[in-house]
Design an enzyme around this catalytic site. Structure first.
Site, PDB file in Angstrom:
ATOM      1  N   ASP A  15      28.149  51.224  49.083  1.00 22.32           N
ATOM      2  CA  ASP A  15      29.260  50.549  49.905  1.00 22.32           C
ATOM      3  C   ASP A  15      28.985  49.167  49.997  1.00 22.32           C
ATOM      4  OD1 ASP A  15      31.433  50.409  51.440  1.00 22.32           O
ATOM      5  OD2 ASP A  15      30.989  51.161  53.098  1.00 22.32           O
ATOM      6  N   ASN A  20      29.100  44.855  55.443  1.00 18.96           N
ATOM      7  CA  ASN A  20      28.081  45.634  55.253  1.00 18.96           C
ATOM      8  C   ASN A  20      26.691  44.534  55.112  1.00 18.96           C
ATOM      9  OD1 ASN A  20      28.736  48.037  56.100  1.00 18.96           O
ATOM     10  ND2 ASN A  20      29.295  48.552  54.046  1.00 18.96           N
ATOM     11  N   ASP A  64      22.777  49.015  56.079  1.00 16.44           N
ATOM     12  CA  ASP A  64      23.377  50.220  55.854  1.00 16.44           C
ATOM     13  C   ASP A  64      22.999  51.155  54.434  1.00 16.44           C
ATOM     14  OD1 ASP A  64      24.298  50.530  58.256  1.00 16.44           O
ATOM     15  OD2 ASP A  64      26.270  50.144  57.872  1.00 16.44           O
TER      16      ASP A  64
END
Ligand code: ACK
Length: 307
Positions: free
Chosen positions: A167, A172, A185
């Site tokens: 992702d 992020n 993350d």
């Protein structure tokens, strides 16, 4: 089971390499919340840190994901361009995973807030002055390339540690002091089988727009699908945080768009060399995409040429 569980019902093995005394931690404001997780600012030994925890109403699976994320961070090890693990509080109380704090928040919002005043980077014609406050940080093209370079170095490190992010997107990546970018993350357990292509993320955006065709089609992810996402992230950087494929509304629509060979155009403020790199990241055939090691070398050369 999936029943909500009260706090303190879990016991974790003590890892003395990472355990910090709970009494040294002073919890502060909440930085962000997901469905079952929360990130809180905290102070430990006069340093500001970020603390990850589960929220009330979590399930055993949510605890297991947080533990897994911490264990992944321990195994992956340190790099300047990732959010590093600092320690944990795992004994007699809720699990706290303590990580580096990035004072400027996520890269997408940071870029958007610091857009050159009154200018829409997607629009080369004159546009009316933006209603946003003037940018606090003046960001030029070289800064943008340095951002892209740092993310490539972080991803090259993660790939070398056999970590697939799944992702990678500007939302992020976090912005630390002195414009140091850190990938966040990367240790999250992502249940790919249950990926819901139709559900928007917390910001109302469809995460499908960062996905490689093989991820859209077969839910297949590897470092080369991360490279595709890196290309979308490059586009986000060069547009100061614009929304990719604004007209596309569904995974099916995106897949046929990509399948027919269509790709996003060169952003008006983006140099041709960066656009060439984006297009290499967006090769339909994953083997034709450059590995992160090559992307880092390419960016090294671009930055040297700008000296
Ligand atoms: O954009 P943000 O302010 O930056 O909103 C998200 C939110 O928490 C949910 O993830 C912020 N956040 C997460 N981890 C950190 C961290 N290590 N340092 C600073 N902010 C963080 C993130």
């Amino acid at each position: 089971g999936n029943e909500p569980t009260p706090f303190n019902e879990y016991e974790f093995p003590l890892d003395s390499d990472w355990e910090l005394p709970r009494a040294q931690l002073i919890l502060g404001a909440t930085l962000g919340e997901g469905a079952f997780g929360r990130v809180v600012m905290a102070e430990v030994n006069n340093a500001i840190v970020a603390v990850k925890m589960v929220k009330e109403g979590h399930t055993d699976d949510d605890i297991a994901s947080l533990v897994r994320e911490m264990e992944v961070m321990k195994i992956i090890g340190r790099h300047p361009n990732i959010i590093n693990l600092l320690g944990c509080c795992s004994q007699s109380g809720p699990l706290y995973v303590i990580v580096e704090y990035a004072p400027h928040g996520n890269l997408k919002d940071f870029l958007f807030k610091n857009r050159p005043y009154g200018r829409d980077p997607l629009d080369s014609s004159k546009s009316p002055p933006s209603p946003l406050p003037p940018p606090q940080h003046l960001i030029n093209e070289k800064d943008l390339i340095k951002f892209a370079h740092q993310i490539a170095r972080g991803m090259d490190y993660l790939a070398s540690r056999r970590c697939i992010h799944r992702d990678l997107a500007a939302r992020n990546v976090l912005v630390s002091d002195d414009y140091v970018l850190k990938i966040a993350d990367f240790g999250l357990a992502r249940d790919i089988q249950s990926t819901d292509y139709y559900r928007k993320n917390t910001n109302g955006r469809l995460p499908i727009k960062w996905m490689a065709p093989e991820s859209l089609q077969e839910k297949f992810y590897d470092s080369k699908s991360d490279v595709w996402s890196y290309g979308i992230l490059l586009w986000e950087i060069m547009t100061f945080g614009a929304q990719p494929y604004p007209a596309i509304m569904s995974a099916e629509e995106l897949y046929s768009y990509l399948m027919s060979g269509q790709r996003m155009e060169k952003p008006s403020k983006c140099s041709i060399n960066i656009y060439i790199l984006m297009r290499q990241c967006w090769h339909f055939n994953a083997d034709d995409r450059p590995p992160f090691t090559e992307i880092v070398e390419y960016m090294d050369k671009l930055l040297q040429a700008k000296e």
